[in-house]
Design a protein around this motif. Structure first.
Motif, short mmCIF file in Angstrom:
data_model
loop_
_atom_site.label_atom_id
_atom_site.label_comp_id
_atom_site.label_asym_id
_atom_site.label_seq_id
_atom_site.Cartn_x
_atom_site.Cartn_y
_atom_site.Cartn_z
N GLU A 5 0.90 -1.32 -0.07
CA GLU A 5 -0.05 -0.03 0.09
C GLU A 5 0.73 1.42 -0.16
N LEU A 6 0.71 2.14 -0.79
CA LEU A 6 1.64 3.49 -1.15
C LEU A 6 0.68 4.43 -1.07
N PHE A 7 0.89 5.60 -0.24
CA PHE A 7 0.15 6.79 -0.31
C PHE A 7 1.37 7.97 -0.59
N GLY A 8 0.75 8.82 -1.30
CA GLY A 8 1.70 9.85 -1.89
C GLY A 8 2.33 9.78 -3.24
N VAL A 9 1.68 8.81 -3.88
CA VAL A 9 1.95 8.39 -5.18
C VAL A 9 1.63 9.71 -6.21
N ASP A 10 2.56 10.01 -7.27
CA ASP A 10 2.32 11.15 -7.99
C ASP A 10 2.14 10.67 -9.26
N MET A 11 1.06 9.90 -9.72
CA MET A 11 0.85 9.40 -11.06
C MET A 11 0.04 10.20 -11.72
N LYS A 12 0.53 10.83 -12.90
CA LYS A 12 -0.14 11.83 -13.86
C LYS A 12 -0.50 11.08 -15.17
N LEU A 64 8.01 -3.20 -8.69
CA LEU A 64 7.39 -2.06 -9.04
C LEU A 64 7.90 -0.77 -9.38
N LYS A 65 7.47 -0.48 -10.98
CA LYS A 65 8.26 0.64 -11.31
C LYS A 65 7.13 1.58 -12.21
N PHE A 66 7.40 2.74 -11.72
CA PHE A 66 6.86 4.03 -12.22
C PHE A 66 7.55 4.69 -13.47
N ASP A 67 6.92 4.77 -14.47
CA ASP A 67 7.64 5.42 -15.73
C ASP A 67 6.71 6.82 -15.96
N TYR A 68 7.43 7.87 -15.48
CA TYR A 68 6.81 9.17 -15.40
C TYR A 68 7.24 10.01 -16.70
#
Length: 133
Positions: free
Chosen positions: A6-13, A129-133
């Protein structure tokens, strides 16, 4: 379902992608990946179910209430295997690329423009887990 991550403060746009690799437990019944602004405000609830006829259920949750389910018959998951799921956040739709390269789409019903919450629940272990911004 039991919480796994569980992650809070994610900045996915809009335009961003999250890639999640999980190991599905050999006796798995179901798991879910959730994106939204908190656990009661979900723009995407992605929920493969082994225990309900091998179906993927997608939904959203607004003010703590579930909306209308979207059921997908394509089911490329097997218990006891690793899978990679890529979710791209477009303005009006989530594009969900599955482990067999098939793609599902689910509308951004809530019209959220930023995802600040991500969770993985159920009978899986998160390997990456990886975010591509």
């Amino acid at each position: 379902m039991k919480p796994v991550l569980e992650l809070f403060g994610v900045d996915m746009k809009v335009g961003d992608t999250v890639k999640i690799k999980v190991f599905i437990d050999p006796e798995a019944e179901r798991f879910s990946i959730n994106l939204g602004q908190e656990h009661s405000e979900l723009a995407l609830h992605f929920n493969p179910r082994f225990d309900s006829g091998r179906v993927i259920v997608c939904n959203s949750k607004e003010a703590g209430e579930w909306c209308t389910e979207q059921r997908e018959e394509a089911f490329p998951f097997e218990q006891g295997e690793f899978v990679k799921i890529c979710i791209t956040f477009h303005e009006g739709v989530f594009e969900i690329k599955l482990t067999d390269d098939s793609v599902l789409e689910f509308p951004n019903r809530s019209c959220m423009d930023t995802m600040t919450y991500l969770s993985v629940q159920g009978d899986v272990r998160v390997k990456s887990l990886k975010f591509d911004y």
